[in-house]
Design a protein around this motif. Structure first.
Motif, short mmCIF file in Angstrom:
data_model
loop_
_atom_site.label_atom_id
_atom_site.label_comp_id
_atom_site.label_asym_id
_atom_site.label_seq_id
_atom_site.Cartn_x
_atom_site.Cartn_y
_atom_site.Cartn_z
N VAL A 143 0.98 -1.37 -0.03
CA VAL A 143 -0.07 -0.05 -0.02
C VAL A 143 0.86 1.22 -0.01
CG1 VAL A 143 -1.45 1.33 1.36
CG2 VAL A 143 -2.08 -1.20 1.20
N PHE A 164 -7.19 4.42 5.20
CA PHE A 164 -7.44 3.15 4.51
C PHE A 164 -7.18 2.19 5.72
CE2 PHE A 164 -4.38 -0.57 3.80
CZ PHE A 164 -5.41 -1.33 2.71
N TYR A 165 -5.85 2.37 6.70
CA TYR A 165 -5.79 1.33 7.56
C TYR A 165 -6.67 1.34 8.74
CZ TYR A 165 -3.17 -1.28 10.95
OH TYR A 165 -2.60 -2.14 12.08
N ALA A 168 -9.89 -0.74 7.12
CA ALA A 168 -9.27 -1.91 7.05
C ALA A 168 -9.32 -2.79 8.34
CB ALA A 168 -8.05 -2.19 6.36
N SER A 171 -13.12 -3.20 9.35
CA SER A 171 -13.81 -3.66 8.06
C SER A 171 -14.69 -4.75 8.51
CB SER A 171 -12.99 -4.02 6.99
OG SER A 171 -11.94 -5.09 7.20
N THR A 201 -16.04 -2.64 2.19
CA THR A 201 -15.56 -3.81 2.97
C THR A 201 -14.95 -4.96 2.15
OG1 THR A 201 -17.43 -5.03 3.70
CG2 THR A 201 -16.90 -3.20 5.23
N VAL A 204 -11.20 -4.08 0.65
CA VAL A 204 -10.13 -3.87 1.62
C VAL A 204 -9.83 -5.01 2.46
CG1 VAL A 204 -10.28 -1.49 1.85
CG2 VAL A 204 -11.35 -3.08 3.40
N THR A 206 -9.30 -7.34 5.37
CA THR A 206 -9.85 -7.44 6.92
C THR A 206 -8.60 -7.61 8.04
OG1 THR A 206 -11.66 -8.85 6.26
CG2 THR A 206 -11.46 -8.47 8.36
N GLN A 232 -5.87 -13.44 1.55
CA GLN A 232 -5.96 -11.94 1.44
C GLN A 232 -4.58 -11.33 1.42
OE1 GLN A 232 -8.62 -9.88 4.43
NE2 GLN A 232 -8.66 -11.84 5.34
N PHE A 236 -4.27 -9.09 -2.29
CA PHE A 236 -4.05 -7.59 -2.31
C PHE A 236 -2.66 -7.29 -2.43
CE2 PHE A 236 -8.31 -8.35 0.32
CZ PHE A 236 -8.85 -7.24 -0.02
N LEU A 240 -2.11 -4.66 -5.57
CA LEU A 240 -1.48 -3.06 -5.21
C LEU A 240 -0.13 -3.28 -5.86
CD1 LEU A 240 -2.05 -3.41 -1.24
CD2 LEU A 240 -3.12 -1.89 -2.76
#
Length: 253
Positions: A143, A164-165, A168, A171, A201, A204, A206, A232, A236, A240
């Motif tokens: 990220v 974002f954090y 997340a 979430s 949710t 992003v 979890t 995840q 992600f 990213l």
């Protein structure tokens, strides 16, 4: 790639990044000790849980801040032109940076776990906490690199990362609360907002499931849902990095 990765690590060493992280771990131990002093029972487990929580937040904050500030400055300086003057593809440059920060994150995860070895935490729980913390740091690295390439202002990148954090991290709770609203209020503005939050949710990770402090509150091994965590992390991170590579290839120097 080796030269870029090497000098990324050298720069982190010269800037005393790991030393700064060690100081935050000492502060985390102090916070955990204070919380344990207030506890009536299970003081050692309280110490471990509070220390783990503070160490996790410190690791995420320091690593994201360092990457965003360092990479934003590097991309806007003459060093970027010099780096891309080497016989290296831009995607390889990004991969070298990412691998270098993976090594830094590994050292951070091991250092964060070190004080927990003298606390009453089972080896299985300690291993689960350390590995899930490392997985979270992989996402944080990806990220941070993406934001440093999208935005030219590092303060804006830091603000976006913070939003974002926090989203997340919560979430999972947001998704459960949205589901409750959809079950009890089938219609109206509340339903629209609930669907919006629930959809958000899904895009992003979890992060509330990564390195939970509850793992440090039990002497007996606790079960960790590794399949969702690893899925995840891989998904992600790949997405990213793909966005980061696209932005780097299009960026003008």
């Amino acid at each position: 790639m080796f030269i870029v990765a090497k000098y990324t690590l050298v720069e982190a060493y010269k800037r005393r990044f790991i030393l700064l992280f060690c100081l935050t771990l000492i502060t985390s131990l102090a916070v955990g000790g204070y919380a344990a002093g207030l506890a009536v029972v299970s003081k050692q487990y309280t110490l471990a849980a509070f220390y783990g929580f503070c160490a996790r937040i410190a690791a995420v904050t320091l690593l994201a801040g360092y990457i965003i500030l360092n990479e934003s400055r590097a991309l806007e300086s003459d060093r970027a032109s010099l780096a891309f003057g080497l016989p290296i593809h831009r995607a390889q440059y990004l991969a070298a940076k990412w691998l270098a920060y993976l090594a830094v994150a590994l050292v951070m995860a091991l250092l964060a776990a070190l004080p927990l070895t003298i606390m009453p935490v089972s080896a299985a729980n300690l291993l689960s906490w350390t590995l899930s913390l490392y997985c979270e740091l992989l996402i944080v690295i990806s990220v941070s690199l993406m934001l440093s390439l999208i935005f030219t202002q590092p303060l804006l990148s830091l603000l976006v990362f913070g939003v974002f954090y926090l989203f997340a991290r919560g979430s999972g709770e947001f998704a459960r609360h949205s589901g409750h609203i959809l079950d009890t209020h089938p219609g109206g503005l509340d339903t629209l907002m609930a669907w919006t939050v629930k959809a958000a949710t899904l895009i992003v990770p979890t992060l509330g499931e990564f390195a939970p402090a509850v793992l440090l509150l039990h002497e007996h091994p606790a079960e960790t849902a590794w399949l969702p965590l690893l899925t995840q992390t891989l998904l992600f991170t790949a997405l990213l990095l793909a966005v980061s590579a696209e932005r780097l290839l299009r960026k003008q120097f």
